[in-house]
Design a protein around this motif. Sequence first.
Motif, PDB file in Angstrom:
ATOM      1  N   ASP A 172      11.590 -10.989  -1.845  1.00 21.67           N
ATOM      2  CA  ASP A 172      12.975 -11.441  -1.980  1.00 21.67           C
ATOM      3  C   ASP A 172      13.875 -10.425  -1.283  1.00 21.67           C
ATOM      4  OD1 ASP A 172      13.411  -9.274  -3.691  1.00 21.67           O
ATOM      5  OD2 ASP A 172      13.347 -10.487  -5.524  1.00 21.67           O
ATOM      6  N   ALA A 173      15.197 -10.626  -1.390  1.00 21.64           N
ATOM      7  CA  ALA A 173      16.113  -9.754  -0.668  1.00 21.64           C
ATOM      8  C   ALA A 173      16.445  -8.498  -1.478  1.00 21.64           C
ATOM      9  CB  ALA A 173      17.384 -10.518  -0.326  1.00 21.64           C
ATOM     10  N   ASN A 174      15.851  -8.387  -2.677  1.00 24.70           N
ATOM     11  CA  ASN A 174      16.231  -7.270  -3.556  1.00 24.70           C
ATOM     12  C   ASN A 174      15.141  -6.222  -3.715  1.00 24.70           C
ATOM     13  OD1 ASN A 174      18.550  -8.873  -4.064  1.00 24.70           O
ATOM     14  ND2 ASN A 174      17.364 -10.038  -5.572  1.00 24.70           N
ATOM     15  N   GLY A 175      14.239  -6.163  -2.747  1.00 22.57           N
ATOM     16  CA  GLY A 175      13.217  -5.111  -2.799  1.00 22.57           C
ATOM     17  C   GLY A 175      12.033  -5.453  -3.676  1.00 22.57           C
ATOM     18  N   ASN A 176      11.864  -6.731  -4.002  1.00 21.79           N
ATOM     19  CA  ASN A 176      10.718  -7.124  -4.823  1.00 21.79           C
ATOM     20  C   ASN A 176       9.703  -7.920  -4.010  1.00 21.79           C
ATOM     21  OD1 ASN A 176      11.945  -6.114  -7.251  1.00 21.79           O
ATOM     22  ND2 ASN A 176      13.304  -7.901  -7.139  1.00 21.79           N
ATOM     23  N   ALA A 177       8.465  -7.806  -4.462  1.00 24.07           N
ATOM     24  CA  ALA A 177       7.377  -8.540  -3.828  1.00 24.07           C
ATOM     25  C   ALA A 177       6.757  -9.468  -4.858  1.00 24.07           C
ATOM     26  CB  ALA A 177       6.340  -7.559  -3.304  1.00 24.07           C
ATOM     27  N   TYR A 178       6.210 -10.588  -4.385  1.00 21.31           N
ATOM     28  CA  TYR A 178       5.556 -11.583  -5.241  1.00 21.31           C
ATOM     29  C   TYR A 178       4.170 -11.815  -4.664  1.00 21.31           C
ATOM     30  CZ  TYR A 178      10.378 -12.237  -6.657  1.00 21.31           C
ATOM     31  OH  TYR A 178      11.651 -12.014  -7.114  1.00 21.31           O
ATOM     32  N   THR A 179       3.148 -11.506  -5.455  1.00 27.16           N
ATOM     33  CA  THR A 179       1.778 -11.637  -4.954  1.00 27.16           C
ATOM     34  C   THR A 179       1.054 -12.731  -5.727  1.00 27.16           C
ATOM     35  OG1 THR A 179       1.741  -9.309  -4.318  1.00 27.16           O
ATOM     36  CG2 THR A 179      -0.393 -10.389  -4.545  1.00 27.16           C
ATOM     37  N   SER A 180       0.296 -13.549  -4.990  1.00 23.27           N
ATOM     38  CA  SER A 180      -0.505 -14.598  -5.637  1.00 23.27           C
ATOM     39  C   SER A 180      -1.877 -14.036  -5.994  1.00 23.27           C
ATOM     40  CB  SER A 180      -0.644 -15.800  -4.712  1.00 23.27           C
ATOM     41  OG  SER A 180      -1.253 -15.430  -3.491  1.00 23.27           O
ATOM     42  N   PHE A 181      -2.391 -14.433  -7.165  1.00 24.60           N
ATOM     43  CA  PHE A 181      -3.715 -13.993  -7.613  1.00 24.60           C
ATOM     44  C   PHE A 181      -4.590 -15.198  -7.873  1.00 24.60           C
ATOM     45  CE2 PHE A 181      -1.126 -10.368  -8.140  1.00 24.60           C
ATOM     46  CZ  PHE A 181      -1.965  -9.292  -7.918  1.00 24.60           C
ATOM     47  N   PHE A 182      -5.572 -15.362  -7.008  1.00 30.38           N
ATOM     48  CA  PHE A 182      -6.419 -16.547  -7.080  1.00 30.38           C
ATOM     49  C   PHE A 182      -7.249 -16.563  -8.358  1.00 30.38           C
ATOM     50  CE2 PHE A 182     -10.497 -18.673  -6.273  1.00 30.38           C
ATOM     51  CZ  PHE A 182     -10.046 -19.916  -5.870  1.00 30.38           C
ATOM     52  N   VAL A 183      -7.879 -15.448  -8.678  1.00 35.60           N
ATOM     53  CA  VAL A 183      -8.833 -15.426  -9.782  1.00 35.60           C
ATOM     54  C   VAL A 183      -8.122 -15.483 -11.131  1.00 35.60           C
ATOM     55  CG1 VAL A 183     -10.725 -14.165 -10.863  1.00 35.60           C
ATOM     56  CG2 VAL A 183     -10.555 -14.249  -8.380  1.00 35.60           C
ATOM     57  N   SER A 184      -7.080 -14.690 -11.289  1.00 31.21           N
ATOM     58  CA  SER A 184      -6.378 -14.727 -12.582  1.00 31.21           C
ATOM     59  C   SER A 184      -5.273 -15.785 -12.608  1.00 31.21           C
ATOM     60  CB  SER A 184      -5.853 -13.341 -12.961  1.00 31.21           C
ATOM     61  OG  SER A 184      -5.119 -12.766 -11.909  1.00 31.21           O
ATOM     62  N   SER A 185      -5.141 -16.575 -11.556  1.00 30.37           N
ATOM     63  CA  SER A 185      -4.192 -17.692 -11.510  1.00 30.37           C
ATOM     64  C   SER A 185      -2.796 -17.294 -11.976  1.00 30.37           C
ATOM     65  CB  SER A 185      -4.674 -18.857 -12.390  1.00 30.37           C
ATOM     66  OG  SER A 185      -5.740 -19.518 -11.768  1.00 30.37           O
ATOM     67  N   GLU A 186      -2.168 -16.453 -11.179  1.00 32.63           N
ATOM     68  CA  GLU A 186      -0.820 -16.036 -11.559  1.00 32.63           C
ATOM     69  C   GLU A 186      -0.053 -15.527 -10.352  1.00 32.63           C
ATOM     70  OE1 GLU A 186      -1.087 -12.720 -14.294  1.00 32.63           O
ATOM     71  OE2 GLU A 186      -2.825 -11.922 -13.229  1.00 32.63           O
ATOM     72  N   ILE A 187       1.266 -15.456 -10.554  1.00 34.66           N
ATOM     73  CA  ILE A 187       2.120 -14.786  -9.578  1.00 34.66           C
ATOM     74  C   ILE A 187       2.609 -13.509 -10.247  1.00 34.66           C
ATOM     75  CG2 ILE A 187       4.281 -14.882  -8.291  1.00 34.66           C
ATOM     76  CD1 ILE A 187       4.004 -17.914  -8.213  1.00 34.66           C
ATOM     77  N   VAL A 188       2.502 -12.399  -9.546  1.00 30.66           N
ATOM     78  CA  VAL A 188       2.932 -11.127 -10.099  1.00 30.66           C
ATOM     79  C   VAL A 188       4.068 -10.586  -9.240  1.00 30.66           C
ATOM     80  CG1 VAL A 188       2.243  -8.758 -10.619  1.00 30.66           C
ATOM     81  CG2 VAL A 188       0.694 -10.668 -11.127  1.00 30.66           C
ATOM     82  N   LYS A 189       5.149 -10.243  -9.937  1.00 30.53           N
ATOM     83  CA  LYS A 189       6.307  -9.672  -9.246  1.00 30.53           C
ATOM     84  C   LYS A 189       6.250  -8.153  -9.392  1.00 30.53           C
ATOM     85  CE  LYS A 189      11.384  -9.596  -9.750  1.00 30.53           C
ATOM     86  NZ  LYS A 189      12.508 -10.144 -10.549  1.00 30.53           N
ATOM     87  N   TRP A 190       6.431  -7.454  -8.311  1.00 28.70           N
ATOM     88  CA  TRP A 190       6.413  -5.991  -8.378  1.00 28.70           C
ATOM     89  C   TRP A 190       7.448  -5.420  -7.411  1.00 28.70           C
ATOM     90  CZ3 TRP A 190       4.565  -3.817  -3.724  1.00 28.70           C
ATOM     91  CH2 TRP A 190       3.814  -4.684  -2.900  1.00 28.70           C
ATOM     92  N   ARG A 191       7.760  -4.129  -7.622  1.00 28.39           N
ATOM     93  CA  ARG A 191       8.832  -3.512  -6.852  1.00 28.39           C
ATOM     94  C   ARG A 191       8.240  -2.693  -5.713  1.00 28.39           C
ATOM     95  NH1 ARG A 191      12.614  -1.886 -11.060  1.00 28.39           N
ATOM     96  NH2 ARG A 191      11.028  -0.332 -11.500  1.00 28.39           N
ATOM     97  N   LEU A 192       8.795  -2.864  -4.517  1.00 29.62           N
ATOM     98  CA  LEU A 192       8.253  -2.169  -3.347  1.00 29.62           C
ATOM     99  C   LEU A 192       8.427  -0.654  -3.441  1.00 29.62           C
ATOM    100  CD1 LEU A 192       9.481  -4.677  -0.675  1.00 29.62           C
ATOM    101  CD2 LEU A 192       7.154  -3.773  -0.730  1.00 29.62           C
ATOM    102  N   SER A 193       9.574  -0.208  -3.964  1.00 24.33           N
ATOM    103  CA  SER A 193       9.856   1.228  -3.917  1.00 24.33           C
ATOM    104  C   SER A 193       8.882   2.025  -4.776  1.00 24.33           C
ATOM    105  CB  SER A 193      11.292   1.497  -4.357  1.00 24.33           C
ATOM    106  OG  SER A 193      11.489   0.934  -5.642  1.00 24.33           O
ATOM    107  N   ASP A 194       8.686   1.627  -6.051  1.00 27.22           N
ATOM    108  CA  ASP A 194       7.821   2.434  -6.923  1.00 27.22           C
ATOM    109  C   ASP A 194       6.538   1.704  -7.330  1.00 27.22           C
ATOM    110  OD1 ASP A 194       8.767   0.546  -8.655  1.00 27.22           O
ATOM    111  OD2 ASP A 194       9.816   1.946  -9.977  1.00 27.22           O
ATOM    112  N   LEU A 195       6.316   0.511  -6.789  1.00 30.75           N
ATOM    113  CA  LEU A 195       5.060  -0.232  -6.982  1.00 30.75           C
ATOM    114  C   LEU A 195       4.816  -0.601  -8.447  1.00 30.75           C
ATOM    115  CD1 LEU A 195       2.955   1.955  -4.525  1.00 30.75           C
ATOM    116  CD2 LEU A 195       4.109  -0.197  -4.036  1.00 30.75           C
ATOM    117  N   GLN A 196       5.892  -0.681  -9.236  1.00 30.39           N
ATOM    118  CA  GLN A 196       5.748  -1.075 -10.640  1.00 30.39           C
ATOM    119  C   GLN A 196       5.681  -2.596 -10.761  1.00 30.39           C
ATOM    120  OE1 GLN A 196       5.187   1.031 -13.250  1.00 30.39           O
ATOM    121  NE2 GLN A 196       5.050   2.377 -11.446  1.00 30.39           N
ATOM    122  N   VAL A 197       4.766  -3.066 -11.622  1.00 29.98           N
ATOM    123  CA  VAL A 197       4.701  -4.492 -11.909  1.00 29.98           C
ATOM    124  C   VAL A 197       5.865  -4.838 -12.842  1.00 29.98           C
ATOM    125  CG1 VAL A 197       3.369  -6.282 -13.082  1.00 29.98           C
ATOM    126  CG2 VAL A 197       2.226  -4.671 -11.549  1.00 29.98           C
TER     127      VAL A 197
END
Length: 647
Positions: A393-418
């Motif tokens: 997104d435009a606010n420094g966050n990333a969204y990763t898809s997880f095939f095996v655990s069937s989920e979307i995880v949002k995390w922060r680019l700067s400190d890599l926190q979920v």
Amino acid sequence: MIGLAMALTVFHSCKPKGVQSAVSGDSAVKAYVPPGKYDEFYNFVSGGFSGQMSVYGLPSGRLFRVIPVFSVDPEKGYGYSEESKPMLNTSHGFIPWDDLHHPALSVTDGIHDGRWAFGNANNTPRIARIDLKTFRTAEIIEIPNSGGNHSSPFVTENTEYVVAGTRFSVPMGDKVDVPISTYKENFRGTVSFISVNKESGRLGIAFQILLPGINFDLARAGKGKSHGWFFFSCYNSERANTLLEVNASQKDKDFVMAVNWKKAEEYVKAGKGMKKSVKYAHNVYNESTHTATSTIENEVLVLDPKDCPDMVYFMPCPKSPHGCDTDPSGEYIVGSGKLAAVIPVFSFTKIQEAIQSKNFEGDYEGIPVLKYDAVLHGEVKKPGLGPLHTEFDANGNAYTSFFVSSEIVKWRLSDLQVLDRVPTYYSIGHLCVPGGPTKKPWGKYVIAYNKITKDRYLPTGPELTQSAQLYSIDGDKMKLLLDFPTIGEPHYGEAIPAELLVKNSTKIYKLEDNKNPYLTAGEKNARVERKGNEVHVYMTSIRSHFNPDNIEGIKLNDVVYFHVTNLEQDWDVPHGFAVKGANNAELLIMPGETQTLLWRPDKIGVHPMYCTDFCSALHQEMQGYIRVSPAGSNIPLTFSTGKTTKE
Ligand code: RUQ
Ligand code: CUA
């Protein structure tokens, strides 16, 4: 066998808990677009093995159009009309199908410009360009020295290039008939840089880079500070040629490959490229003749990193990387090892420093391998199982898809926190944030493109509908808003604000600009001409009749071409055309367009023909007859419209 056991366990996807959970509170309202109101975004979604691209509105999930790209489409006559057949020509001849995985929208300065969409054909490597004024495929170029074209198509910051990496390495050049067991010595990979003309969009293979025999999976261009670079995920650095699920999962790390394409351009200018003789088709649809032409090209320029130092680097990346995504600033490159327990995030600044100081751990087939720790921004710890793809997104966050655990995880680019996670229903592959791969994400939603829909919809026999899911990302927490079924496998999609396309949408083709050689300019020019056993019907259609609509004097063994010009000059008034017994699809002719149907009559008698697209209150009256006589008959060729029947 441990490898096999592990691979098998890992790839069995999990059904998320709470599958039945419904949308909550005001969610339904957020996805509701009242009747008569427009959606905010177009979502261009690939159809996977349908070979097509479909267009949905967001947030409603309503399907607007299926754009035929690599597969024939009888609904639209694509691949059936004489004018469109050349679009599907290849060096193997006419191919009616392919497997389209990734749409990519054109950008200027890294921001969606609404001009073109590109799509890849995996099976017989090709790239297509779709014109977003007409929502039609305008061009298809085949890619030589490639197999499985999966890592494709991805665009550079100003759409200078659309880039494609081969999935399969293959033997190339003069030595192609080789034992498969000689993989390591004879098989090579390539990545191709296909230039895009700034005005016309016309494609041309600028150069290919010859690489070791590994598999390229996905890619993204650098942008902003990393503009001029390109990043590819690679697997099978083991260079196995059989049972890859085990043999290509041996090593702890595969690679992300970094290509300095500005450097490659310098090498091309300096004459470092080798001309290789190949064979590939280049098909272009001409908007004024309404006709595609296919040209076979014979040469491609290849750069070998051996002769071109400082052009290609490898970075170790944990366990079979799949997605490879660059963030909006261009600083971060996210690799997603599908068998890895972390998400590694590389730093472009550190990559440059490591290259400067030659901080290499060695080389792979002569190409320098940078030290993992030296180029790593950090790892997202315990993010989930089976990370595949990341959008931003435009606010420094990333969204990763997880095939095996069937989920979307949002995390922060700067400190890599979920920061947050939501289940998908289920086994998500790609995901899409509108503008997510660009320098300016539009945000607002994330869409999950899922592989399995058991429990979600009414059963439809052995195969269930394919489906996507829409989540809002406005707040801190992602919220499920909507499930929507899709055409084909929704492999990947990009979403673009509707306003960027609406203003340019083509409404009609102007008749006065119609340069089709078989145009019938007005009803008075309608006619039928015989040339030996070829019969050319110059036909017009306008609400609600064809001209001519009675034809006699056609004989068995004739080859009949119906060149139908739609004389309408009103938006959304196509006419269709079909003849009984034709081994062909219908024609669907847009206002101002000419299209040709080939018919080989195989039965004596009178054959009805009619308009297939409901065009007016008298659409059902839009019909006619064609009389077919024996081969030796001397019935003269006649044609008419409006001549009354003999009493
Ligand atoms: S790949 S599900 Cu064909 Cu796009 Cu990752
Ligand atoms: Cu023309 Cu129906």
